[in-house]
Design a protein around this motif. Sequence first.
Motif, PDB file in Angstrom:
ATOM      1  N   PRO A   1      -5.429   4.917  -1.018  1.00 56.57           N
ATOM      2  CA  PRO A   1      -5.548   3.621  -0.303  1.00 56.57           C
ATOM      3  C   PRO A   1      -4.613   3.655   0.967  1.00 56.57           C
ATOM      4  N   SER A   2      -3.459   4.240   0.739  1.00 59.12           N
ATOM      5  CA  SER A   2      -2.521   3.971   1.839  1.00 59.12           C
ATOM      6  C   SER A   2      -2.549   5.075   3.065  1.00 59.12           C
TER       7      SER A   2
ATOM      8  N   ASN B   1       0.651  -1.176  -0.080  1.00 57.34           N
ATOM      9  CA  ASN B   1      -0.008   0.094  -0.078  1.00 57.34           C
ATOM     10  C   ASN B   1       0.913   1.168   0.051  1.00 57.34           C
ATOM     11  N   GLN B   2       2.153   1.158   0.349  1.00 62.56           N
ATOM     12  CA  GLN B   2       2.954   2.593   0.308  1.00 62.56           C
ATOM     13  C   GLN B   2       3.619   2.605  -0.671  1.00 62.56           C
TER      14      GLN B   2
ATOM     15  N   ASP C   1      -5.723  -1.523  -3.975  1.00 60.66           N
ATOM     16  CA  ASP C   1      -4.759  -1.530  -2.684  1.00 60.66           C
ATOM     17  C   ASP C   1      -5.116  -2.826  -2.366  1.00 60.66           C
ATOM     18  N   CYS C   2      -4.083  -3.160  -1.199  1.00 61.47           N
ATOM     19  CA  CYS C   2      -4.317  -4.553  -0.958  1.00 61.47           C
ATOM     20  C   CYS C   2      -4.986  -4.585   0.774  1.00 61.47           C
TER      21      CYS C   2
ATOM     22  N   SER D   1      -5.652  -2.089   7.498  1.00 65.20           N
ATOM     23  CA  SER D   1      -6.714  -2.801   6.466  1.00 65.20           C
ATOM     24  C   SER D   1      -6.897  -4.278   6.988  1.00 65.20           C
TER      25      SER D   1
ATOM     26  N   SER E   1      -1.795   2.463  -9.074  1.00 59.74           N
ATOM     27  CA  SER E   1      -3.031   3.184  -9.094  1.00 59.74           C
ATOM     28  C   SER E   1      -2.822   4.415  -9.980  1.00 59.74           C
TER      29      SER E   1
ATOM     30  N   SER F   1       0.931  -0.039  -4.677  1.00 56.49           N
ATOM     31  CA  SER F   1      -0.478   0.381  -4.860  1.00 56.49           C
ATOM     32  C   SER F   1      -0.378   1.833  -5.432  1.00 56.49           C
ATOM     33  N   LYS F   2       0.482   2.702  -5.027  1.00 59.83           N
ATOM     34  CA  LYS F   2       0.430   4.194  -5.271  1.00 59.83           C
ATOM     35  C   LYS F   2       0.757   4.038  -6.976  1.00 59.83           C
TER      36      LYS F   2
END
Length: 186
Positions: free
Chosen positions: A178-179, A126-127, A145-146, A184, A134, A130-131
Amino acid sequence: RQGVSGLSRWAEMGNPVDYEDSDVPRGKAFRPSTRDNSNYKWQEKGVLGALEVPSEPNLSVRGRYKPINTKVAREDKFELALQAWEELELRRSFVECAETVPVETACCGILTDNLKTMEAVAAHMNQTWSKDASRQLKPMGFRVDCFIFSWNNVSGGSTTDLLLIRFHDKAESGGENPSRRRSSRL
């Protein structure tokens, strides 16, 4: 479909309810946590579906991912998101990034701690991944996201934890990063 609002009692007790589509089917609202009735945990507003990363008995990011639809039928948009996943080769970048996270161990390094490993992978992904993913999916109207999806196995008294890669519709979810959300793990 007849249902009992799973959050109606929660709201009656003065608690905030921000997700209007939270109806839990009748008969599942007050049962122990199972995979079936726990599915509502990962399905926030704007989530189109998810890919289940093989997590049992141990996390295997190179294994076969299983697509999971949400309770609200959005198969057409989820299918577009999965096509984008393939076209952008996001699986390859996901595997490469996830494999940089060291496996967590217990018992002086003798045993693998699968849950701690998944938590570390989800946080790292997510850090980082995902960025970037996305950003690549943004022109198509999606983000990822996870998420660690957990439920109790009623028959065995144990907990099952799975790593999910969730696909969001940016228009419905407001483009939230998402982060920046809470943990989560529910």
